[in-house]
Design an enzyme around this catalytic site. Structure first.
Site, mmCIF file in Angstrom:
data_model
loop_
_atom_site.group_PDB
_atom_site.id
_atom_site.type_symbol
_atom_site.label_atom_id
_atom_site.label_comp_id
_atom_site.label_asym_id
_atom_site.label_seq_id
_atom_site.Cartn_x
_atom_site.Cartn_y
_atom_site.Cartn_z
ATOM 1 N N ARG A 11 -6.439 14.653 0.976
ATOM 2 C CA ARG A 11 -5.321 13.686 0.943
ATOM 3 C C ARG A 11 -4.386 14.168 -0.159
ATOM 4 O O ARG A 11 -4.784 14.247 -1.328
ATOM 5 C CB ARG A 11 -5.853 12.290 0.640
ATOM 6 C CG ARG A 11 -4.762 11.302 0.306
ATOM 7 C CD ARG A 11 -5.250 9.866 0.303
ATOM 8 N NE ARG A 11 -5.408 9.386 1.660
ATOM 9 C CZ ARG A 11 -5.448 8.093 2.003
ATOM 10 N NH1 ARG A 11 -5.349 7.154 1.082
ATOM 11 N NH2 ARG A 11 -5.600 7.735 3.258
ATOM 12 N N HIS B 51 -0.578 11.277 9.216
ATOM 13 C CA HIS B 51 -1.904 10.686 8.951
ATOM 14 C C HIS B 51 -2.704 10.737 10.262
ATOM 15 O O HIS B 51 -2.990 9.695 10.874
ATOM 16 C CB HIS B 51 -1.709 9.247 8.460
ATOM 17 C CG HIS B 51 -2.904 8.651 7.775
ATOM 18 N ND1 HIS B 51 -4.090 9.336 7.579
ATOM 19 C CD2 HIS B 51 -3.099 7.403 7.234
ATOM 20 C CE1 HIS B 51 -4.945 8.546 6.954
ATOM 21 N NE2 HIS B 51 -4.376 7.380 6.736
ATOM 22 N N ASP C 12 3.570 -0.955 8.637
ATOM 23 C CA ASP C 12 2.905 -0.335 7.483
ATOM 24 C C ASP C 12 3.698 -0.746 6.248
ATOM 25 O O ASP C 12 4.798 -1.311 6.356
ATOM 26 C CB ASP C 12 2.896 1.202 7.679
ATOM 27 C CG ASP C 12 2.160 1.965 6.588
ATOM 28 O OD1 ASP C 12 1.416 1.329 5.795
ATOM 29 O OD2 ASP C 12 2.319 3.196 6.519
ATOM 30 N N CYS D 216 -2.225 0.036 9.485
ATOM 31 C CA CYS D 216 -3.230 0.993 8.986
ATOM 32 C C CYS D 216 -3.952 0.450 7.765
ATOM 33 O O CYS D 216 -5.047 0.917 7.451
ATOM 34 C CB CYS D 216 -2.561 2.325 8.665
ATOM 35 S SG CYS D 216 -1.206 2.169 7.487
HETATM 36 N N1 CP Z 1 -5.371 3.437 6.099
HETATM 37 C C1 CP Z 1 -5.780 4.200 5.085
HETATM 38 O O1 CP Z 1 -5.675 5.454 5.124
HETATM 39 O O2 CP Z 1 -6.301 3.504 4.045
HETATM 40 P P1 CP Z 1 -6.664 4.084 2.612
HETATM 41 O O3 CP Z 1 -5.364 4.483 1.952
HETATM 42 O O4 CP Z 1 -7.355 2.969 1.889
HETATM 43 O O5 CP Z 1 -7.543 5.288 2.779
HETATM 44 N N1 NVA Z 2 2.275 5.019 4.586
HETATM 45 C C1 NVA Z 2 1.175 4.672 3.716
HETATM 46 C C2 NVA Z 2 -0.107 4.742 4.435
HETATM 47 C C3 NVA Z 2 -1.311 4.327 3.644
HETATM 48 C C4 NVA Z 2 -2.585 4.446 4.415
HETATM 49 C C5 NVA Z 2 1.166 5.627 2.537
HETATM 50 O O1 NVA Z 2 1.356 6.829 2.712
HETATM 51 O O2 NVA Z 2 0.968 5.151 1.418
#
Ligand code: CP
Ligand code: NVA
Length: 327
Positions: free
Chosen positions: A124, A151, A245, A284
């Protein structure tokens, strides 16, 4: 013919289903790295795992993954960690505070060390380019656990969730509301690959990346998918699912002008009424209650957000088994 993945595998994995080996050894940085057939294989295996993990309890025995997280996470981290344990594998979690990628040594050297010990990298990152550098430097699969661009693991879980709720991916009608962000990009890619339709509703200036939209539209020419952009929240009418989101993604500054522009796109009871009585609500997570969604919507019986969260583990485990050549 019965899909080969639905046949219970033998404990020694001798019955590797044919036609699915194409994913073995491959990195998945975006959904565009996968064909519709490969996503279908991930979803079918995920459903099989969700029904019963027993045949796969030792599938990852003697295998491991390293999780590199530059950003916070609840769902992704826990679902990978617990998921790998369910498959009998090992994992090491490296956080940004103690193991910043690219600070003590190059991203490439970082990856070239890790590949000597582990079978897979799950990362990530702030910059999608970091994932590309890891993929280019290493011989083990790299899985995108979220970048600023996309994602894919989230949207694999969401595809599973949509199917569980009776939505056909090839004819689904999705509406995205809010920021044209990483999750939105992967949802657009899913639609382009399977051939449904997505209406992306954003304020002016917050549309999804034009390159992502352009590539998806090119792919849509082959699948019949329809991808449209608008600023009109009434365009949710008739959607199978409304997806929103956070208005401020990780790594972005809180911006008063952006938050003000987003207010008109809050998913509330009125908006869900406009969408239709059958429309599902998706997010999400983490949700910012009172901002992009109201309590009455996220807590309603049309909300499938915790199914999405649960399905992260099953979809990711299926992906791991396939890229590791274990299914
Ligand atoms: N939806 C998602 O990726 O959640 P986290 O940021 O908690 O991993
Ligand atoms: N768009 C959000 C998704 C989190 C799972 C972010 O990147 O923070």
């Amino acid at each position: 013919m019965k899909h080969p993945i639905l046949t219970a595998p033998t404990p020694d994995r001798a019955a590797t289903p044919s036609g699915l080996s194409s994913l073995a050894g491959r990195s998945v940085l975006s959904l565009c790295d996968l064909s519709a057939t490969e996503i279908r294989a991930v979803l079918d295996l995920a459903k099989s795992l969700k029904r019963d993990y027993a045949p796969w309890r030792t599938a990852m025995s003697q295998r491991s993954a390293v999780l590199l997280f530059e950003k916070p996470s609840l769902r992704t981290r826990v679902s990978f960690e617990i998921g790998i344990a369910k498959l009998g594998g090992a994992m090491v979690f490296l956080d940004h505070q103690n193991n910043p990628i690219g600070e003590r040594e190059t991203v490439s050297d970082y990856g070239r060390n890790l590949e000597r010990w582990t079978d897979c990298l799950v990362a990530r990152v702030y910059r999608h380019a970091t994932l590309e550098a890891l993929r280019n430097a290493t011989r083990v699969p790299v899985i995108n656990a979220l970048s600023e661009l996309c994602h894919p693991c989230q949207i694999l879980a969401d595809a599973l969730t949509l199917e569980e709720h009776g939505v056909d991916l090839a004819s689904m009608r999705l509406a995205w509301l809010g920021d044209g962000n990483n999750v939105c990009h992967s949802l657009i890619e899913l639609t382009a690959i399977f051939g449904g339709s997505i209406t992306v509703i954003t304020p002016r200036g917050y549309e999804p990346c034009s390159k992502v939209v352009g590539q998806a539209q090119a792919a849509a020419a082959a699948t019949g998918a329809r991808i449209s952009l608008t600023n009109d929240p009434a365009a949710v009418r008739g959607a199978d699912a409304v997806y929103t989101d956070t208005w401020v993604s990780m790594g972005q500054q809180k911006d008063a002008a952006k938050l003000a522009a987003m207010q008109a796109l809050q998913v509330n009871a009125d908006l869900m009424r406009t969408a239709g009585s059958h429309t599902l609500f998706m997010h999400c997570l983490p949700a910012h209650r009172g901002e992009e969604v109201t309590d009455e919507v996220i807590d309603s019986n049309r909300s499938v957000v915790f199914d999405q969260a649960e399905n992260r583990m099953h979809a990711q485990n299926a992906l791991l088994l396939l890229v590791l050549g274990l299914a």
